[in-house]
Scaffold this motif. Structure first.
Motif, PDB file in Angstrom:
ATOM      1  N   VAL A 185      37.405  40.581  34.498  1.00  9.92           N
ATOM      2  CA  VAL A 185      38.549  41.307  33.893  1.00  9.92           C
ATOM      3  C   VAL A 185      38.619  42.641  34.344  1.00  9.92           C
ATOM      4  O   VAL A 185      37.703  43.505  34.220  1.00  9.92           O
TER       5      VAL A 185
ATOM      6  N   GLY B  98      32.992  44.154  33.703  1.00 11.40           N
ATOM      7  CA  GLY B  98      31.660  43.945  34.367  1.00 11.40           C
ATOM      8  C   GLY B  98      31.172  42.486  33.955  1.00 11.40           C
ATOM      9  O   GLY B  98      29.988  42.275  34.566  1.00 11.40           O
TER      10      GLY B  98
ATOM     11  N   ALA C 198      39.831  35.900  29.994  1.00 13.27           N
ATOM     12  CA  ALA C 198      40.533  36.118  28.882  1.00 13.27           C
ATOM     13  C   ALA C 198      41.869  37.108  29.022  1.00 13.27           C
ATOM     14  O   ALA C 198      42.653  37.047  28.215  1.00 13.27           O
TER      15      ALA C 198
ATOM     16  N   ARG D 248      42.165  40.050  28.816  1.00 15.73           N
ATOM     17  CA  ARG D 248      42.100  41.133  28.080  1.00 15.73           C
ATOM     18  C   ARG D 248      40.553  41.539  28.012  1.00 15.73           C
ATOM     19  O   ARG D 248      39.580  40.778  28.147  1.00 15.73           O
TER      20      ARG D 248
ATOM     21  N   ASN E 122      37.522  44.942  26.516  1.00 10.24           N
ATOM     22  CA  ASN E 122      37.041  45.426  25.615  1.00 10.24           C
ATOM     23  C   ASN E 122      37.061  46.958  25.547  1.00 10.24           C
ATOM     24  O   ASN E 122      37.718  47.462  26.581  1.00 10.24           O
TER      25      ASN E 122
ATOM     26  N   PRO F  57      35.033  49.681  25.432  1.00  8.59           N
ATOM     27  CA  PRO F  57      34.118  50.709  26.216  1.00  8.59           C
ATOM     28  C   PRO F  57      34.831  51.229  27.524  1.00  8.59           C
ATOM     29  O   PRO F  57      34.636  52.290  27.943  1.00  8.59           O
TER      30      PRO F  57
ATOM     31  N   GLU G 144      37.666  53.743  26.963  1.00  7.14           N
ATOM     32  CA  GLU G 144      36.907  55.103  26.986  1.00  7.14           C
ATOM     33  C   GLU G 144      36.412  55.728  28.002  1.00  7.14           C
ATOM     34  O   GLU G 144      36.834  57.105  28.543  1.00  7.14           O
TER      35      GLU G 144
ATOM     36  N   GLN H 263      27.426  47.638  24.838  1.00 11.66           N
ATOM     37  CA  GLN H 263      27.451  48.877  25.928  1.00 11.66           C
ATOM     38  C   GLN H 263      25.761  49.027  26.001  1.00 11.66           C
ATOM     39  O   GLN H 263      25.505  49.958  27.028  1.00 11.66           O
TER      40      GLN H 263
ATOM     41  N   TYR I 194      25.088  43.863  32.674  1.00  7.60           N
ATOM     42  CA  TYR I 194      25.146  42.302  33.014  1.00  7.60           C
ATOM     43  C   TYR I 194      24.884  41.923  34.432  1.00  7.60           C
ATOM     44  O   TYR I 194      25.189  42.800  35.346  1.00  7.60           O
TER      45      TYR I 194
ATOM     46  N   THR J 195      34.044  32.278  28.258  1.00  5.48           N
ATOM     47  CA  THR J 195      34.791  33.353  29.341  1.00  5.48           C
ATOM     48  C   THR J 195      36.257  33.403  28.888  1.00  5.48           C
ATOM     49  O   THR J 195      36.771  34.252  29.330  1.00  5.48           O
ATOM     50  N   ARG J 196      36.531  32.597  28.087  1.00  3.24           N
ATOM     51  CA  ARG J 196      38.105  32.543  27.918  1.00  3.24           C
ATOM     52  C   ARG J 196      38.397  33.604  26.548  1.00  3.24           C
ATOM     53  O   ARG J 196      39.546  34.160  26.342  1.00  3.24           O
ATOM     54  N   THR J 197      37.473  33.638  25.703  1.00  6.81           N
ATOM     55  CA  THR J 197      37.539  34.175  24.588  1.00  6.81           C
ATOM     56  C   THR J 197      36.642  35.421  24.219  1.00  6.81           C
ATOM     57  O   THR J 197      36.608  36.269  23.444  1.00  6.81           O
ATOM     58  N   HIS J 198      35.554  35.587  25.034  1.00 10.21           N
ATOM     59  CA  HIS J 198      34.230  36.335  24.900  1.00 10.21           C
ATOM     60  C   HIS J 198      33.483  36.001  23.564  1.00 10.21           C
ATOM     61  O   HIS J 198      32.732  36.959  23.290  1.00 10.21           O
TER      62      HIS J 198
END
Lengths: 416, 95
Positions: free
Chosen positions: A256, A298, A303, A305, A307, A309, A312, B14, B18, B73-76
């Motif tokens: 994403v 990363g 999705a 969308r 997050n 971080p 920011e 954070q 990954y 991976t669709r909703t996290h």
């Protein structure tokens, strides 16, 4: 119906009652010569060039949603050809040349504006790297100019030149780069393809690929089965899901990428500016919103969308070169799903399945490539030979050891 | 995203970097027949599913352990977190 100033004037006198839908909404036929899966910018451009340059008569574009509803309507609209490597630069310069004649070719106002892109540099080493990049661009017929700090200051006096950590020493300017209105690109290609007889089938999701003896024979869709001699897949973001129907695994991860736009402001940035010490790029839309973005989140994602971080990090980068942005209010932020390939470069190639062709892996550089992607994919579909500017984008280049790694990051999709 | 570390409890994503699909644990045998093809698939090809995905995260600013995170991976949404070491051992790896 051809669009022109005269037409607009005539319609104004008639109360604008003569306008017709820009493309038809046909029923699927039982069989076509060529099917394009994916009605985004690349799929529609492919259909347009197949019909207009290669004389294809029986072509349909299958789109699961509506035209302009995917990544072609979710990007930051930047068009440029400032690449370094031999496999990439001729292709993107070819694309930029197509952009320059696009509106006349399509008879559609895509609001393509060659307002220039400047990549800022902040160290001596980075200046040397940009000199090398600029020379590579010029060797392939693109334009590039190296500016010192005074040259950048003349264009953008409000940048933070004296940032303690990342002082702006200058920038690499490509004046022919710019922006376009992304929706209009999709609509323009859709209309131009439709006028040449291409059937654009919306709300028509492909649910299966029909393969018989290693050869494609057609597809199953939510609007019924359709037979075809050739099928081109141009569904970047969802490439792995579609090619899985053919039993193929791709050198691609879906990630994403977020983008942001502020409230409308008075004219401030007349081109595109990128930060050289982080990942941040910004331009201003014709409505006045500052459009900007930065790194991927990363991790694998479908999705649409991301997050917090990443916002920011992106906005910190923006504040570093452009403190004035701190006074602007953020209007919208959104995410798009990217095909991240193993080397950060795209794939336009045949597949092991006869008659099935693949176009994907655009990472986050697909918008600028739309015209050349369409033209070279149409060339491949029509002639079974790669276009001279797209010979390096092979599906098996990783196995053979010929990646096109602009970033120099290795086989790690989230680092490109 | 919050990753529920098996040893350290809930941690902000954070703190992690990954790597990718957890099949990267299953490194092919370089001496085996067909190792070239196996390594091509291992290094370059991915299932890339839309849905449940088992993936490797590294607790870089924490205890520097590798985790196998099961995430949609669709909703996290994260449904399971294991130590990558445990996963590797359960597959018969020596370490």
């Amino acid at each position: 119906m051809r669009y022109s100033a005269f037409r607009l004037f005539a319609e104004a006198l008639r109360g604008h009652r003569g306008w017709r839908p820009a493309w038809r909404d046909p029923e699927p036929q039982a069989e076509y010569d060529t099917l394009i899966i994916g009605g985004g910018g690349h799929g529609l451009a492919t259909a347009h060039y197949l019909a207009s340059r290669y004389g294809a008569r029986s072509v349909a574009v299958l789109e699961k949603g509506w035209i302009g509803g995917g990544n072609v309507g979710r990007n930051t609209t930047i068009v440029r050809s400032n690449y370094l490597l031999d496999g990439n630069e001729p292709f993107y310069e070819h694309s930029l040349k197509l952009w320059e004649g696009l509106e006349q070719d399509l008879n559609y106002n895509a609001m393509f504006s060659q307002r220039g892109i400047i990549n800022l540099y902040h160290s001596d080493a980075q200046r040397d790297a940009y000199i090398r990049r600029g020379n590579a661009m010029r060797l392939h017929g693109a334009d590039a100019e190296l500016l010192d700090a005074a040259g950048v200051r003349a264009l953008y006096p409000w940048l933070n030149f004296d940032n303690a950590r990342f002082p702006i020493q200058g920038g690499l300017l490509q004046r022919r780069a710019g922006t376009a209105r992304h929706d209009a690109v999709a609509w323009g290609y859709a209309r131009a393809a439709d006028r040449r007889g291409v059937d654009i089938l919306q709300n028509c999701e492909v649910t299966g690929l029909r393969i018989d003896g290693g050869r494609i024979t057609g597809v199953d869709t939510t609007r019924g089965p359709i037979r075809a001699r050739k099928v081109g897949v141009a569904v970047a973001g969802n490439s792995s899901r579609v090619m899985e129907m053919a039993g193929l695994r791709l050198p691609i991860e879906s990630h994403v990428l977020q983008a942001f736009v502020t409230e409308g402001l008075k004219p401030l940035i007349d081109g595109v500016v990128t930060f050289g010490a982080g990942h941040f790029y910004i331009s201003q839309s014709d409505k006045g919103g500052l459009v900007f973005g930065g790194d991927l989140d990363g991790y694998n994602s479908y999705a649409q969308r991301g997050n917090l971080p990443v916002p920011e990090d992106v906005i910190e980068s923006g504040m570093a070169i452009m403190p004035a942005i701190g006074r602007a209010r953020l209007l919208r932020m959104w995410g798009g799903v990217m095909d991240m390939s193993m080397d950060g470069s795209p794939i336009i190639d045949r597949t092991p399945i006869e008659g099935l062709y693949f176009n994907g892996g655009w990472c986050y550089g697909g918008f600028k490539a739309t015209p050349a992607s369409g033209l070279t994919f149409a060339h491949l579909l029509a002639t079974d030979e790669p276009h001279p500017t797209a010979t390096a984008f092979r599906l098996d280049r990783f196995r053979r050891g010929y990646p096109i790694d602009e970033r120099g990051a290795g086989a790690q999709p989230n680092l490109h | 995203m919050i990753i529920h570390h098996p040893l350290l409890g809930p941690r902000d994503a954070q703190e992690f970097t990954y790597l990718g699909d957890a099949t990267l644990i299953d490194r092919p045998d370089a001496m085996a027949e067909g190792a070239l093809e196996a390594f091509d698939a291992y290094l370059h090809l991915r299932d890339n599913p839309a849905g449940t995905h088992r993936e490797l995260w590294y607790h870089e600013v924490g205890d520097r352990s590798w985790l196998v995170v099961t995430r949609d991976t669709r909703t996290h949404e994260i449904t399971q977190v294991e130590l990558a070491r445990d996963v590797a051992l359960s597959k018969g790896r020596g370490r």
